[in-house]
Design a protein around this motif. Structure first.
Motif, PDB file in Angstrom:
ATOM      1  N   ARG A 405      47.992  25.386  52.107  1.00 29.52           N
ATOM      2  CA  ARG A 405      47.006  25.252  51.045  1.00 29.52           C
ATOM      3  C   ARG A 405      46.669  26.602  50.423  1.00 29.52           C
ATOM      4  O   ARG A 405      46.470  26.718  49.228  1.00 29.52           O
ATOM      5  CB  ARG A 405      45.724  24.603  51.587  1.00 29.52           C
ATOM      6  N   GLN A 406      46.567  27.654  51.276  1.00 25.37           N
ATOM      7  CA  GLN A 406      46.152  28.968  50.768  1.00 25.37           C
ATOM      8  C   GLN A 406      47.109  29.456  49.689  1.00 25.37           C
ATOM      9  O   GLN A 406      46.745  29.652  48.542  1.00 25.37           O
ATOM     10  CB  GLN A 406      46.114  29.979  51.912  1.00 25.37           C
ATOM     11  N   TYR A 407      48.389  29.610  50.071  1.00 31.25           N
ATOM     12  CA  TYR A 407      49.369  30.080  49.095  1.00 31.25           C
ATOM     13  C   TYR A 407      49.736  28.980  48.111  1.00 31.25           C
ATOM     14  O   TYR A 407      50.140  29.258  46.988  1.00 31.25           O
ATOM     15  CB  TYR A 407      50.630  30.599  49.796  1.00 31.25           C
ATOM     16  N   GLY A 408      49.587  27.706  48.539  1.00 30.43           N
ATOM     17  CA  GLY A 408      49.889  26.608  47.624  1.00 30.43           C
ATOM     18  C   GLY A 408      48.990  26.640  46.406  1.00 30.43           C
ATOM     19  O   GLY A 408      49.451  26.482  45.272  1.00 30.43           O
ATOM     20  N   ALA A 409      47.708  26.881  46.634  1.00 32.76           N
ATOM     21  CA  ALA A 409      46.767  26.979  45.513  1.00 32.76           C
ATOM     22  C   ALA A 409      47.073  28.185  44.642  1.00 32.76           C
ATOM     23  O   ALA A 409      47.031  28.111  43.412  1.00 32.76           O
ATOM     24  CB  ALA A 409      45.334  27.058  46.049  1.00 32.76           C
ATOM     25  N   VAL A 410      47.384  29.301  45.298  1.00 30.74           N
ATOM     26  CA  VAL A 410      47.708  30.524  44.552  1.00 30.74           C
ATOM     27  C   VAL A 410      48.947  30.295  43.689  1.00 30.74           C
ATOM     28  O   VAL A 410      48.968  30.608  42.494  1.00 30.74           O
ATOM     29  CB  VAL A 410      47.938  31.700  45.523  1.00 30.74           C
ATOM     30  N   ASN A 411      49.994  29.737  44.284  1.00 26.67           N
ATOM     31  CA  ASN A 411      51.220  29.484  43.531  1.00 26.67           C
ATOM     32  C   ASN A 411      50.974  28.523  42.380  1.00 26.67           C
ATOM     33  O   ASN A 411      51.557  28.644  41.304  1.00 26.67           O
ATOM     34  CB  ASN A 411      52.305  28.934  44.458  1.00 26.67           C
ATOM     35  N   ARG A 412      50.107  27.545  42.624  1.00 25.88           N
ATOM     36  CA  ARG A 412      49.776  26.592  41.570  1.00 25.88           C
ATOM     37  C   ARG A 412      49.156  27.310  40.366  1.00 25.88           C
ATOM     38  O   ARG A 412      49.480  27.022  39.214  1.00 25.88           O
ATOM     39  CB  ARG A 412      48.792  25.556  42.124  1.00 25.88           C
ATOM     40  N   ILE A 413      48.265  28.268  40.650  1.00 22.80           N
ATOM     41  CA  ILE A 413      47.611  29.020  39.578  1.00 22.80           C
ATOM     42  C   ILE A 413      48.627  29.886  38.837  1.00 22.80           C
ATOM     43  O   ILE A 413      48.617  29.979  37.601  1.00 22.80           O
ATOM     44  CB  ILE A 413      46.468  29.870  40.158  1.00 22.80           C
ATOM     45  N   LEU A 414      49.536  30.513  39.587  1.00 22.75           N
ATOM     46  CA  LEU A 414      50.545  31.356  38.951  1.00 22.75           C
ATOM     47  C   LEU A 414      51.486  30.518  38.081  1.00 22.75           C
ATOM     48  O   LEU A 414      51.830  30.904  36.962  1.00 22.75           O
ATOM     49  CB  LEU A 414      51.341  32.126  40.007  1.00 22.75           C
ATOM     50  N   VAL A 415      51.881  29.341  38.601  1.00 24.73           N
ATOM     51  CA  VAL A 415      52.750  28.450  37.826  1.00 24.73           C
ATOM     52  C   VAL A 415      52.020  27.967  36.583  1.00 24.73           C
ATOM     53  O   VAL A 415      52.599  27.894  35.485  1.00 24.73           O
ATOM     54  CB  VAL A 415      53.211  27.253  38.692  1.00 24.73           C
ATOM     55  N   LEU A 416      50.745  27.657  36.735  1.00 24.86           N
ATOM     56  CA  LEU A 416      49.952  27.196  35.605  1.00 24.86           C
ATOM     57  C   LEU A 416      49.897  28.266  34.515  1.00 24.86           C
ATOM     58  O   LEU A 416      50.011  27.970  33.322  1.00 24.86           O
ATOM     59  CB  LEU A 416      48.541  26.848  36.077  1.00 24.86           C
ATOM     60  N   SER A 417      49.742  29.522  34.902  1.00 26.54           N
ATOM     61  CA  SER A 417      49.718  30.621  33.931  1.00 26.54           C
ATOM     62  C   SER A 417      51.055  30.763  33.233  1.00 26.54           C
ATOM     63  O   SER A 417      51.118  31.054  32.034  1.00 26.54           O
ATOM     64  CB  SER A 417      49.346  31.935  34.635  1.00 26.54           C
ATOM     65  N   TYR A 418      52.147  30.562  33.978  1.00 25.99           N
ATOM     66  CA  TYR A 418      53.473  30.601  33.365  1.00 25.99           C
ATOM     67  C   TYR A 418      53.634  29.449  32.366  1.00 25.99           C
ATOM     68  O   TYR A 418      54.087  29.638  31.234  1.00 25.99           O
ATOM     69  CB  TYR A 418      54.552  30.528  34.436  1.00 25.99           C
ATOM     70  N   ASN A 419      53.241  28.236  32.796  1.00 27.73           N
ATOM     71  CA  ASN A 419      53.383  27.073  31.914  1.00 27.73           C
ATOM     72  C   ASN A 419      52.556  27.216  30.641  1.00 27.73           C
ATOM     73  O   ASN A 419      52.903  26.668  29.597  1.00 27.73           O
ATOM     74  CB  ASN A 419      52.958  25.797  32.655  1.00 27.73           C
ATOM     75  N   ASP A 420      51.447  27.951  30.722  1.00 27.13           N
ATOM     76  CA  ASP A 420      50.551  28.109  29.582  1.00 27.13           C
ATOM     77  C   ASP A 420      51.068  29.112  28.551  1.00 27.13           C
ATOM     78  O   ASP A 420      50.544  29.194  27.448  1.00 27.13           O
ATOM     79  CB  ASP A 420      49.170  28.560  30.075  1.00 27.13           C
ATOM     80  N   LEU A 421      52.112  29.853  28.888  1.00 30.76           N
ATOM     81  CA  LEU A 421      52.641  30.838  27.937  1.00 30.76           C
ATOM     82  C   LEU A 421      53.162  30.154  26.679  1.00 30.76           C
ATOM     83  O   LEU A 421      53.803  29.097  26.770  1.00 30.76           O
ATOM     84  CB  LEU A 421      53.780  31.626  28.578  1.00 30.76           C
ATOM     85  N   PRO A 422      52.931  30.729  25.496  1.00 32.18           N
ATOM     86  CA  PRO A 422      53.616  30.239  24.283  1.00 32.18           C
ATOM     87  C   PRO A 422      55.128  30.292  24.514  1.00 32.18           C
ATOM     88  O   PRO A 422      55.627  31.208  25.172  1.00 32.18           O
ATOM     89  CB  PRO A 422      53.177  31.231  23.203  1.00 32.18           C
ATOM     90  N   TYR A 423      55.858  29.309  23.987  1.00 32.29           N
ATOM     91  CA  TYR A 423      57.273  29.206  24.345  1.00 32.29           C
ATOM     92  C   TYR A 423      58.089  30.464  24.040  1.00 32.29           C
ATOM     93  O   TYR A 423      59.022  30.782  24.795  1.00 32.29           O
ATOM     94  CB  TYR A 423      57.912  27.958  23.729  1.00 32.29           C
ATOM     95  N   PRO A 424      57.805  31.256  22.983  1.00 30.30           N
ATOM     96  CA  PRO A 424      58.623  32.464  22.797  1.00 30.30           C
ATOM     97  C   PRO A 424      58.459  33.486  23.925  1.00 30.30           C
ATOM     98  O   PRO A 424      59.328  34.336  24.126  1.00 30.30           O
ATOM     99  CB  PRO A 424      58.103  33.040  21.473  1.00 30.30           C
ATOM    100  N   LEU A 425      57.342  33.398  24.665  1.00 27.90           N
ATOM    101  CA  LEU A 425      57.092  34.375  25.717  1.00 27.90           C
ATOM    102  C   LEU A 425      57.767  34.008  27.041  1.00 27.90           C
ATOM    103  O   LEU A 425      57.941  34.878  27.894  1.00 27.90           O
ATOM    104  CB  LEU A 425      55.582  34.523  25.960  1.00 27.90           C
TER     105      LEU A 425
END
Length: 921
Positions: A405-425
């Motif tokens: 859960r500890q790293y799972g939540a962290v990874n989820r946040i990092l993935v979410l930040s990646y997914n939120d990038l505008p597509y050219p980025l």
């Protein structure tokens, strides 16, 4: 991410329609239809990109579209190659009646396009209807991206340090305890993202620590520890070798480096930081290089493994970092999520606070996750947008095993930040994965590679380099990339880096999305075999041997990257035909003999090549065929002896950056002005040897986009007319002028260089009587960085230079051959760094109030200097004093031996960090 890949294919097809229309003939309609269908797919992928809850069937559809976009790109690139052959490689344009344009050959291309179209249409039948946007508009158009990039962040600052005060005191106490035993190790232990490196860096740069130790060095170890690189890096810092000595050191084997470093450190009280060390075995290999040293010498570890710390030194208890408390977590989130310029009073809104506090709990007190989440939330301006982030963070967390859960939540946040990038980025971010762990990434190189890969769109509003810089700043604003160093202006990024956890995400995503593959060369093997099944971008990370022999074929390869800039690469160039789609190529060779490198003529067949980088430690001879690389954008060549460049290079209309760097030289023999070299696209040009032709035909005036220029003059009479012309180039920011073969210069036109911020003058400047005063009087007042090298001035230059009110960095290397130099009160109002390398200087006077902002001073090879200037004691801002090659008598007078201060020590007592460099034996 797939949306970005499809967008690249659309751009390639658009280029084809514009530049190769005459060769399309009967298949033009099919090409345009394919472009329209791919644009339709973009609309679907835009929504797919946001949907995190995708089933396997949905994901398969997305992958199919991506693969079809790749297929379309292959067809288009193949067509462009055939069109190049159609034109003829030697400037002979063939007629439309050639065999290539007969219906059969066009029919084959048409069938390939039709097959792709059919597959795309089959996919689209099962998808909802999407509105196809008009060109230049649509939900993800570059214009909206540009608007998004124009916003400013008040929260962009150095890493926030929260709850490290106690740990900082603990680490400093342990470091400054004068234990008299070998290999005293202080360790900072904690999981990734907890702030170990941040704490170590804070302590390493602390004034008291820098005063306490004679020598400090930092090296990032990472999972792939390379002992030779560690030893070489630390040795280069403790020594001050010339170019010849440096080459000698680099040829040492591991045993010689260990012995040399041991001898260099044994009389010093040193601190060496080994950041992110993973295995005890790595320390066991490095340990013999570090002597007992003077009493109090220390090694500082940061590590995720407590056993590594305990085994390194059982006498010192490791300092373990704890997670942030709820209050500390919330305070850190607020610093990132509520930029004052954007949110205003909303930061007190009850809805934002409630959502924010629920989300920050999912970060588990891990600073990295909190910072990334905060920067993501900073891009969201409504409660509804925050609620969407909140919903996505909660997704799937309950499905994780409790221990994950500890790293799972962290990874989820990092993935979410990646997914939120505008597509050219997204491709820009994933491209960072090709750099090794803890790599310091040069900004200019990175942006030029992005452009070569096609990640930066062409617009009328921005130069691609400027837009690329905006892309990088956006990644930094989102805390997905960290600033490593700022450039001479103090504001722009020079190098950047990635946190380990973010790089892990980046590498994983790049592989998952078939974007880039990293090949780790086996430790004791030379061969790396390429295969058709590999991804289109390959980054090869070599073993410690720094030798790679490439074999095999990969006909769809687009990029071949090597992480080391000076790695020896043996590539069978006759097989370049197997790399016909290659866009990016970096190659380097080393030779122990004086044989020139005749680059194979086969390289001219790489028609799609946009970025080409060579390194060789002797003479480089480029073939005439290099003039066929019509798409070449960046040409970077680093060599040691000489270079031969054919005229065809200067007729490449798309070439924007030519960087020819000679190791140990400041000018380039043979890189001469070519008649007709008038490309308006050129932005970087270093170095070019000019004669009267440049001034005769006003050719340089066509370099309307030139920003960085290096020129070597062969005769003094060419200088003034050329400088007059260059003053009219409004974008020019950096100029290097070599005068090694000139005399009696007139530099008056330099006073008109109102936009210039960086200037180098290299070579002797004769000081003839001038009605307007000192020969340097004409330097532009807006200069920020100035280098004077081997100018041999007889008149003290400080009286003129100290009036440059914007000057922040000044290098004086052989610039003045007089014996006395004076810096007046109130002179150099903004000078931050000063390097003086003046062999003849005997006396230096600094008046009180001079250089009020100076932070670092380097005195190198000032062998005649009798004493340090009295005025040093007034310079309270001075943090570092580097002394290289000073006289032994002066060295003794500023040393402290057994508590007894030298007679001149009072002048430098206030300086936190004084470093004496050893001269190599």
């Amino acid at each position: 991410m797939e949306q970005a890949i499809v967008s690249l294919a659309v751009e390639r097809i658009s280029d084809l329609l514009i530049h190769e229309a005459v060769f399309l003939k009967d298949v033009k309609d099919q090409v345009e239809s394919l472009r329209a269908e791919l644009k339709r797919m973009q609309c679907f992928l835009k929504d797919a990109d946001r949907n995190l809850e995708q089933d396997a069937r949905f994901q398969n559809r997305v992958s199919e579209i991506r693969n079809l976009a790749y297929d379309a790109e292959d067809v288009i690139d193949s067509f462009i190659l055939k069109a190049a052959y159609q034109r003829g490689f030697h400037g002979i344009v063939k007629r439309f009646t050639s065999i290539f344009t007969k219906p059969y050959h066009l029919h084959k291309i048409g069938l390939q396009l039709k097959a792709i179209m059919t597959k795309l249409q089959n996919i689209s039948e099962n998808l909802p209807a999407f509105e196809i946007p008009d060109d230049g508009e649509g939900s993800s158009s570059i214009f909206k991206v540009q608007q998004q990039f124009r916003r400013t962040y008040s929260h962009v600052e150095e890493e926030d340090v929260v709850s490290l005060e106690v740990s900082t005191k603990d680490v400093m106490t342990k470091l400054m305890t004068e234990e008299d035993r070998p290999h005293a190790v202080v360790s900072i232990v904690g999981m990734g993202g907890l702030g170990k490196t941040t704490l170590a860096r804070k302590v390493y740069n602390h004034v008291d620590v820098r005063r306490h130790f004679d020598f400090l060095a930092w090296f990032s170890i990472s999972q792939q520890c390379k002992p030779r690189e560690v030893l070489l890096s630390v040795l280069k810092k403790v020594l001050s070798p010339s170019n010849n000595d440096r080459e000698k050191i680099e040829k040492m084997d591991e045993i010689e480096l260990t012995r040399t470093l041991f001898d260099a450190l044994k009389e010093k009280r040193y601190l060496v930081v080994l950041d992110d060390i993973w295995r005890s075995e790595d320390w066991d290999i490095l340990k013999p290089a570090f002597p007992r040293g003077r009493k109090g010498s220390k090694i500082l570890f940061t590590t995720r493994n407590r056993n590594v710390a305990s085994r390194a030194d059982s006498c010192n208890t490791p300092i373990e970092l704890s997670f942030l408390t709820d209050d500390e977590s919330w305070n850190l989130l607020c610093k990132k999520a509520f930029p004052r310029s954007k949110m205003g009073s909303q930061c007190c809104s009850e809805e934002f606070v409630k959502l924010g506090k629920e989300m920050v709990k999912k970060c588990g007190g891990l600073p990295l996750a909190i910072v990334v989440l905060g920067c993501l939330l900073a891009t969201k301006q409504s409660v509804a947008q925050w609620e969407m982030v909140h919903k996505n963070i909660h997704g799937h967390l309950n499905e994780l095993p409790h221990q994950d859960r500890q790293y799972g939540a962290v990874n989820r946040i990092l993935v979410l930040s990646y997914n939120d990038l505008p597509y050219p980025l997204k491709p820009c971010f994933l491209y960072l994965s090709h750099y090794p762990e803890d790599w310091e990434i040069p900004k200019k190189e990175l942006i030029r590679l992005w452009i070569a890969e096609g990640f930066i769109p062409k617009t009328e509003e921005f130069l691609m380099e400027d837009l690329g810089e905006n892309f990088l700043e956006e990644l930094i604003d989102r805390s997905l990339v960290q600033v490593s160093r700022r450039d001479y202006t103090g504001t722009n990024v020079e190098t950047c880096r990635m946190h380990d956890l973010l790089r892990d995400l980046c590498t994983k995503k790049a592989r998952e999305e078939k974007f880039l593959e990293i090949i780790q060369q086996p430790l004791h093997e030379y061969d790396v075999t390429l295969a058709k099944s590999m991804l289109r971008r390959i980054s090869i990370h070599p073993s410690e041997r720094n030798f790679v022999y490439l074999k095999g074929e990969h006909p769809k390869l687009r990029s071949l990257l090597f992480s080391h800039s000076e790695i020896l690469v043996e590539l069978c160039i006759s097989k370049y035909k197997s790399f016909k789609f290659l866009r990016v190529l970096t190659l380097a060779k080393r030779s122990d003999c004086n044989q020139p490198w005749h680059v194979s003529t086969e390289i001219g067949n790489l028609q799609h090549l946009r970025y080409l980088k060579f390194y060789y430690n002797n003479k480089v001879i480029l073939p005439r065929s290099i003039g066929r690389l019509k798409n070449l954008y960046t040409l970077y060549i680093k060599f040691c002896d000489d270079i031969v460049i054919p005229d065809g290079v200067f007729k490449l209309e798309r070439l924007r950056h030519i960087v020819i760097k000679s190791v140990g030289k400041f000018h380039v023999d043979g890189f001469r002005w070519r008649q007709g070299f008038t490309s308006k696209n050129i932005e970087t040009l270093k170095f070019i040897v000019v004669d009267e032709k440049a001034a005769e035909n006003n050719a340089v005036l066509r370099w309307t986009n030139i920003q960085s220029l290096g020129i070597e003059f062969t005769r003094a009479e060419y200088v003034k007319p050329t400088l007059i012309l260059l003053a009219k180039l409004q974008r020019l920011r950096s100029v290097s002028l070599c005068f090694f073969y000139c005399s009696h210069l007139d530099l008056e036109p330099l006073s008109q260089y109102y936009h210039l911020s960086k200037l180098k003058l290299l070579g002797p400047i004769k000081e003839e009587p001038h009605p307007n005063g000192h020969v340097l009087k004409f330097l532009p007042l807006n200069i920020v960085k100035l280098t004077l090298f081997d100018c041999g001035l007889r008149q003290d230059p400080m009286a003129v230079l100290e009036k440059l009110c914007h000057l922040r960095i000044l290098f004086l290397k052989g610039a003045y051959i007089g014996s006395k130099m004076v810096c007046s009160a109130n002179g150099f109002p903004k000078l931050d760094y000063l390097l003086i390398m003046l062999i003849m200087l005997e006396e230096w006077e600094i008046e009180e109030g001079a250089m009020p902002c100076l932070r670092e001073l380097t005195l190198a090879n000032v062998e005649s200097l009798r004493m340090l200037p009295e005025g040093l004691r007034y310079m309270t801002t001075l943090q570092k004093l580097n002394l290289i090659g000073i006289s032994s008598s002066l060295k003794e007078r500023i040393k402290v031996i057994d508590g007894r201060e030298g007679e001149e020590f009072y002048k430098v007592r206030h300086i936190p960090f004084i470093r004496h460099f050893l001269m190599p034996k």
